[in-house]
Design a protein around this motif. Structure first.
Motif, PDB file in Angstrom:
ATOM      1  N   HIS A 344       0.870  -1.208   0.000  1.00 13.54           N
ATOM      2  CA  HIS A 344       0.000   0.000   0.000  1.00 13.54           C
ATOM      3  C   HIS A 344       0.892   1.239   0.000  1.00 13.54           C
ATOM      4  CE1 HIS A 344       0.961  -0.338   4.306  1.00 13.54           C
ATOM      5  NE2 HIS A 344       0.715   0.984   4.375  1.00 13.54           N
ATOM      6  N   LEU A 345       0.314   2.392  -0.296  1.00 10.72           N
ATOM      7  CA  LEU A 345       1.006   3.674  -0.183  1.00 10.72           C
ATOM      8  C   LEU A 345       0.554   4.349   1.119  1.00 10.72           C
ATOM      9  CD1 LEU A 345       2.609   6.183  -1.127  1.00 10.72           C
ATOM     10  CD2 LEU A 345       0.520   6.920  -2.317  1.00 10.72           C
ATOM     11  N   HIS A 346       1.539   4.597   1.975  1.00  9.99           N
ATOM     12  CA  HIS A 346       1.273   5.384   3.181  1.00  9.99           C
ATOM     13  C   HIS A 346       1.663   6.822   2.872  1.00  9.99           C
ATOM     14  CE1 HIS A 346       1.084   6.415   7.478  1.00  9.99           C
ATOM     15  NE2 HIS A 346       2.235   7.101   7.278  1.00  9.99           N
ATOM     16  N   MET A 347       0.661   7.733   2.763  1.00  7.85           N
ATOM     17  CA  MET A 347       0.914   9.132   2.391  1.00  7.85           C
ATOM     18  C   MET A 347       0.688  10.035   3.610  1.00  7.85           C
ATOM     19  SD  MET A 347      -1.134  11.456  -0.426  1.00  7.85           S
ATOM     20  CE  MET A 347      -0.870  13.205  -0.544  1.00  7.85           C
ATOM     21  N   GLU A 348       1.699  10.919   3.815  1.00  7.64           N
ATOM     22  CA  GLU A 348       1.575  11.915   4.882  1.00  7.64           C
ATOM     23  C   GLU A 348       1.763  13.309   4.296  1.00  7.64           C
ATOM     24  OE1 GLU A 348       4.032  11.318   8.258  1.00  7.64           O
ATOM     25  OE2 GLU A 348       3.332   9.257   8.631  1.00  7.64           O
ATOM     26  N   VAL A 349       1.112  14.314   4.970  1.00  2.33           N
ATOM     27  CA  VAL A 349       1.234  15.725   4.542  1.00  2.33           C
ATOM     28  C   VAL A 349       1.699  16.523   5.747  1.00  2.33           C
ATOM     29  CG1 VAL A 349       0.021  17.738   3.648  1.00  2.33           C
ATOM     30  CG2 VAL A 349      -0.586  15.441   2.821  1.00  2.33           C
ATOM     31  N   HIS A 350       2.803  17.279   5.542  1.00  2.62           N
ATOM     32  CA  HIS A 350       3.370  18.121   6.589  1.00  2.62           C
ATOM     33  C   HIS A 350       3.442  19.566   6.077  1.00  2.62           C
ATOM     34  CE1 HIS A 350       4.893  14.742   9.162  1.00  2.62           C
ATOM     35  NE2 HIS A 350       4.813  14.104   7.995  1.00  2.62           N
ATOM     36  N   THR A 351       2.986  20.490   6.942  1.00  2.00           N
ATOM     37  CA  THR A 351       3.018  21.908   6.540  1.00  2.00           C
ATOM     38  C   THR A 351       4.443  22.432   6.582  1.00  2.00           C
ATOM     39  OG1 THR A 351       2.686  22.697   8.813  1.00  2.00           O
ATOM     40  CG2 THR A 351       0.698  22.200   7.510  1.00  2.00           C
ATOM     41  N   SER A 352       4.589  23.639   6.078  1.00  2.00           N
ATOM     42  CA  SER A 352       5.934  24.248   6.076  1.00  2.00           C
ATOM     43  C   SER A 352       6.451  24.429   7.492  1.00  2.00           C
ATOM     44  CB  SER A 352       5.879  25.609   5.361  1.00  2.00           C
ATOM     45  OG  SER A 352       4.942  26.481   6.021  1.00  2.00           O
ATOM     46  N   GLY A 353       5.553  24.480   8.473  1.00  2.00           N
ATOM     47  CA  GLY A 353       5.973  24.621   9.866  1.00  2.00           C
ATOM     48  C   GLY A 353       6.258  23.294  10.524  1.00  2.00           C
ATOM     49  N   GLY A 354       6.021  22.155   9.822  1.00  2.00           N
ATOM     50  CA  GLY A 354       6.319  20.848  10.374  1.00  2.00           C
ATOM     51  C   GLY A 354       5.118  20.127  10.964  1.00  2.00           C
ATOM     52  N   ALA A 355       3.922  20.748  10.961  1.00  2.00           N
ATOM     53  CA  ALA A 355       2.739  20.086  11.523  1.00  2.00           C
ATOM     54  C   ALA A 355       2.251  18.992  10.602  1.00  2.00           C
ATOM     55  CB  ALA A 355       1.637  21.116  11.742  1.00  2.00           C
ATOM     56  N   ASN A 356       1.842  17.873  11.202  1.00  2.00           N
ATOM     57  CA  ASN A 356       1.310  16.731  10.460  1.00  2.00           C
ATOM     58  C   ASN A 356      -0.219  16.888  10.375  1.00  2.00           C
ATOM     59  OD1 ASN A 356       0.972  14.309   9.174  1.00  2.00           O
ATOM     60  ND2 ASN A 356       1.468  13.044  10.965  1.00  2.00           N
ATOM     61  N   ILE A 357      -0.759  16.963   9.147  1.00  2.00           N
ATOM     62  CA  ILE A 357      -2.195  17.208   8.960  1.00  2.00           C
ATOM     63  C   ILE A 357      -2.820  16.053   8.201  1.00  2.00           C
ATOM     64  CG2 ILE A 357      -1.918  19.722   9.044  1.00  2.00           C
ATOM     65  CD1 ILE A 357      -2.137  19.750   5.980  1.00  2.00           C
ATOM     66  N   ASP A 358      -4.172  16.072   8.170  1.00  2.00           N
ATOM     67  CA  ASP A 358      -4.930  15.000   7.513  1.00  2.00           C
ATOM     68  C   ASP A 358      -4.766  15.091   5.995  1.00  2.00           C
ATOM     69  OD1 ASP A 358      -6.698  13.095   6.720  1.00  2.00           O
ATOM     70  OD2 ASP A 358      -8.485  14.050   7.588  1.00  2.00           O
ATOM     71  N   PRO A 359      -4.190  14.056   5.363  1.00  2.00           N
ATOM     72  CA  PRO A 359      -4.002  14.074   3.912  1.00  2.00           C
ATOM     73  C   PRO A 359      -5.320  14.123   3.132  1.00  2.00           C
ATOM     74  CG  PRO A 359      -2.583  12.424   4.925  1.00  2.00           C
ATOM     75  CD  PRO A 359      -3.542  12.888   5.969  1.00  2.00           C
ATOM     76  N   LEU A 360      -6.368  13.451   3.666  1.00  2.00           N
ATOM     77  CA  LEU A 360      -7.648  13.430   2.952  1.00  2.00           C
ATOM     78  C   LEU A 360      -8.227  14.836   2.858  1.00  2.00           C
ATOM     79  CD1 LEU A 360      -9.899  11.825   1.630  1.00  2.00           C
ATOM     80  CD2 LEU A 360     -10.908  11.476   3.903  1.00  2.00           C
ATOM     81  N   ALA A 361      -8.228  15.576   3.972  1.00  2.00           N
ATOM     82  CA  ALA A 361      -8.750  16.944   3.950  1.00  2.00           C
ATOM     83  C   ALA A 361      -7.910  17.832   3.034  1.00  2.00           C
ATOM     84  CB  ALA A 361      -8.777  17.501   5.370  1.00  2.00           C
ATOM     85  N   TRP A 362      -6.601  17.584   3.037  1.00  2.00           N
ATOM     86  CA  TRP A 362      -5.743  18.433   2.196  1.00  2.00           C
ATOM     87  C   TRP A 362      -6.030  18.167   0.713  1.00  2.00           C
ATOM     88  CZ3 TRP A 362      -1.879  17.596  -1.436  1.00  2.00           C
ATOM     89  CH2 TRP A 362      -1.097  18.670  -1.746  1.00  2.00           C
ATOM     90  N   LEU A 363      -6.174  16.910   0.331  1.00  2.00           N
ATOM     91  CA  LEU A 363      -6.497  16.581  -1.059  1.00  2.00           C
ATOM     92  C   LEU A 363      -7.855  17.159  -1.476  1.00  2.00           C
ATOM     93  CD1 LEU A 363      -5.262  12.870  -1.189  1.00  2.00           C
ATOM     94  CD2 LEU A 363      -4.206  14.848  -2.324  1.00  2.00           C
ATOM     95  N   GLN A 364      -8.829  17.084  -0.533  1.00  2.00           N
ATOM     96  CA  GLN A 364     -10.150  17.628  -0.855  1.00  2.00           C
ATOM     97  C   GLN A 364     -10.080  19.142  -1.012  1.00  2.00           C
ATOM     98  OE1 GLN A 364     -12.472  16.169   2.431  1.00  2.00           O
ATOM     99  NE2 GLN A 364     -12.980  14.210   1.389  1.00  2.00           N
ATOM    100  N   GLY A 365      -9.186  19.775  -0.234  1.00  2.00           N
ATOM    101  CA  GLY A 365      -9.028  21.218  -0.352  1.00  2.00           C
ATOM    102  C   GLY A 365      -8.408  21.609  -1.698  1.00  2.00           C
ATOM    103  N   LYS A 366      -7.838  20.643  -2.384  1.00  2.00           N
ATOM    104  CA  LYS A 366      -7.263  20.920  -3.704  1.00  2.00           C
ATOM    105  C   LYS A 366      -8.208  20.507  -4.816  1.00  2.00           C
ATOM    106  CE  LYS A 366      -3.688  22.291  -1.527  1.00  2.00           C
ATOM    107  NZ  LYS A 366      -3.452  23.766  -1.354  1.00  2.00           N
ATOM    108  N   GLY A 367      -9.449  20.185  -4.455  1.00  2.00           N
ATOM    109  CA  GLY A 367     -10.409  19.816  -5.478  1.00  2.00           C
ATOM    110  C   GLY A 367     -10.386  18.360  -5.839  1.00  2.00           C
ATOM    111  N   LEU A 368      -9.697  17.543  -5.041  1.00  2.00           N
ATOM    112  CA  LEU A 368      -9.589  16.102  -5.322  1.00  2.00           C
ATOM    113  C   LEU A 368     -10.439  15.311  -4.327  1.00  2.00           C
ATOM    114  CD1 LEU A 368      -5.722  15.945  -5.832  1.00  2.00           C
ATOM    115  CD2 LEU A 368      -7.492  16.145  -7.602  1.00  2.00           C
ATOM    116  N   ASN A 369     -11.054  14.246  -4.778  1.00  2.00           N
ATOM    117  CA  ASN A 369     -11.900  13.414  -3.922  1.00  2.00           C
ATOM    118  C   ASN A 369     -11.449  11.945  -4.004  1.00  2.00           C
ATOM    119  OD1 ASN A 369     -13.982  15.365  -3.014  1.00  2.00           O
ATOM    120  ND2 ASN A 369     -14.387  15.529  -5.204  1.00  2.00           N
ATOM    121  N   PRO A 370     -10.512  11.594  -3.107  1.00  2.00           N
ATOM    122  CA  PRO A 370      -9.974  10.221  -3.122  1.00  2.00           C
ATOM    123  C   PRO A 370     -11.081   9.191  -2.898  1.00  2.00           C
ATOM    124  CG  PRO A 370      -8.641  11.663  -1.749  1.00  2.00           C
ATOM    125  CD  PRO A 370      -9.874  12.428  -2.062  1.00  2.00           C
TER     126      PRO A 370
END
Length: 370
Positions: A344-370
Motif C-alpha cells: 500500500h502507499l502510506h501518504m503523509e502531509v506536513h506543513t511548512s511549519g512541520g505540523a502533520n495534517i490530515d491528507p484526505l482533507a488536504w487533497l479535498q481542499g485541492k479539489g480532489l476526492n480520493p
C-alpha cells in the motif's frame, strides 16, 4: 264666577207693645214691617264672568295707578321667567333688585303686550271692548307666562307643565349626548385597536418578509460561495493529482491501533497491488529519496509553499534529490517495505511549519476526492 245681587236685608226693630199685628204687638216677632219684595231677574251684565279682569276707574292719579299695575305684572313675569331659566339651566336663582319706581316706569313695555295682562287695564267701563278683553284674559291667563309657541303646539299650556316638559327634554338630550359620547368613544377605541392590530400584523409581515429576504440572500450568497469554491477547486484540480490509482482507502488519519508506534495512524493508506505507479500530486522538488526505517523506501516531495508530501513503503523510486517534477509525473511504485501488513502507499502531509495534517482533507481542499 258669576255674582248675584243680594236680597235686601230686613231691619230689626225692638218689640213695641203698642204695635199690633197677627203675631203680637210688632206683627213680625220684633221686625218692623218692610216694603214689599221686588223680584230679581239676573241679566247678562250681572252674571258676566270677571275672571282675570279688574276694572280701574280713572282718577286724577290714574297714570300712577296704571304704572304700578304694569310694574307689578312685569315683576311677576320676570320672576316666573327667571325661575324657568333657573330650572332649565341648573343655575342658581337670580336675585332681583327693585329699581326706583320713577326710573323704571318709562322703560316698562306696554301693558297690553304682556300675555294675560292687556285685559286687566281698560279705558272704558264697559261695551264691546270690555267683552273682548275678558275673552283675551280667559284665553291667555297669567299662568301661561313663559310658555313658548313650541310648548303650545305640543299641548303644554301651563308654566309648570312647560317647565317639566323642558326639564324632561333637557334630561333626554343629555342622555342622548352621553350615549353618543359613549358610542363615539367605543368606536374610537375599536378603530384604535384595529389600527394597532393592523400595525402589529404589518410589523409581523414586514419582519417575516425581512427574514425571508435575509434567508434568500444567505442562500444566494452560500450558493455563490459554493459555486466560486467549486470553480476554484476545479481549477486547482487541474494542477493537482491523486497520488495513485486503482486503490482502496484502508486506514485514515488519526485511527488508533497498536500497530503504530505513536498509537495513532499519522497518514492515509491507499491499498493497491505492488508496482502500481505513484504520481507527484503537484509540481515541486524532490527533497529526499531513500530508506527510512519503518517507512521503508520513502520519497519526500516539497511544493512551492513549503508543504511536504511523503510517499512511504515504496517497492522502487524513480527520482533523486533535487529533481524538479510536475503534476502527475511518476516518482515511484507501490510496495510493502518497512513496517507493513501488505502492499500500500502510506501518504503523509506536513506543513511548512512541520505540523502533520490530515491528507484526505488536504487533497479535498485541492479539489480532489480520493
Amino acid at each position: 264666577m258669576a255674582s248675584n245681587r243680594p236680597a235686601p236685608e230686613a231691619l230689626y226693630v225692638p218689640n213695641d207693645e203698642s204695635a199690633e199685628g197677627p203675631e203680637g204687638p210688632t206683627g213680625f216677632g220684633g221686625y218692623a214691617p218692610q216694603e214689599p219684595w221686588e223680584e230679581w231677574n239676573p241679566t247678562a251684565e250681572s252674571i258676566r264672568p270677571v275672571r282675570g279682569r279688574h276694572r280701574v276707574h280713572k282718577k286724577g292719579g290714574g297714570g300712577l295707578a296704571r304704572s304700578s299695575t304694569v310694574l307689578g305684572v312685569g315683576v311677576i313675569a320676570a320672576v316666573g321667567a327667571g325661575g324657568i331659566a333657573t330650572a332649565q339651566g341648573g343655575k342658581p336663582p337670580v336675585s332681583i333688585a327693585m329699581p326706583d319706581m320713577s326710573a323704571v316706569t318709562d322703560q316698562l313695555p306696554e301693558a297690553k303686550s304682556l300675555p294675560g295682562v292687556g285685559s286687566l287695564i281698560s279705558d272704558d267701563d264697559g261695551g264691546a271692548g270690555g267683552a273682548d278683553t275678558a275673552t283675551v284674559a280667559a284665553a291667555a291667563p297669567l299662568s301661561s307666562a313663559g310658555v313658548t309657541t313650541a310648548d303650545a303646539e305640543r299641548g303644554t299650556t301651563g308654566a309648570g307643565e312647560a317647565l317639566r316638559a323642558r326639564i324632561m327634554q333637557q334630561a333626554e338630550n343629555q342622555q342622548h349626548q352621553a350615549e353618543d359620547a359613549q358610542r363615539i368613544a367605543a368606536e374610537d377605541a375599536a378603530v384604535k385597536k384595529a389600527a394597532e392590530q393592523a400595525k402589529a400584523q404589518q410589523g409581523k409581515a414586514e419582519a417575516a418578509a425581512k427574514a425571508k429576504a435575509a434567508e434568500e440572500k444567505r442562500k444566494k450568497e452560500e450558493a455563490a460561495r459554493k459555486k466560486a469554491e467549486a470553480e476554484r477547486l476545479a481549477k486547482l484540480a487541474k494542477s493537482f493529482s491523486l497520488p495513485t490509482s486503482s486503490y482502496t482507502l484502508t486506514s485514515h488519519f488519526g485511527d488508533s491501533g497498536s500497530m503504530w508506534s505513536s498509537g495513532q495512524h499519522t497518514g492515509l493508506d491507499f491499498a493497491a497491488p505492488t508496482g502500481t505507479p505513484l504520481k507527484a500530486v503537484h509540481t515541486g522538488t524532490i527533497k529526499s529519496a531513500g530508506w527510512s526505517g519503518s517507512y521503508g523506501y520513502r520519497t519526500v516531495l516539497e511544493l512551492k509553499d513549503g508543504t511536504e508530501i511523503w510517499y512511504c513503503h515504496q517497492s522502487s523510486m524513480s527520482v533523486s534529490v533535487g529533481q524538479k517534477v510536475t503534476t502527475g509525473e511518476v516518482i515511484g511504485r507501490v510496495g510493502a517495505t518497512g513496517n507493513v501488513t501488505g502492499p500500500h502507499l502510506h501518504m503523509e502531509v506536513h506543513t511548512s511549519g512541520g505540523a502533520n495534517i490530515d491528507p484526505l482533507a488536504w487533497l479535498q481542499g485541492k479539489g480532489l476526492n480520493p
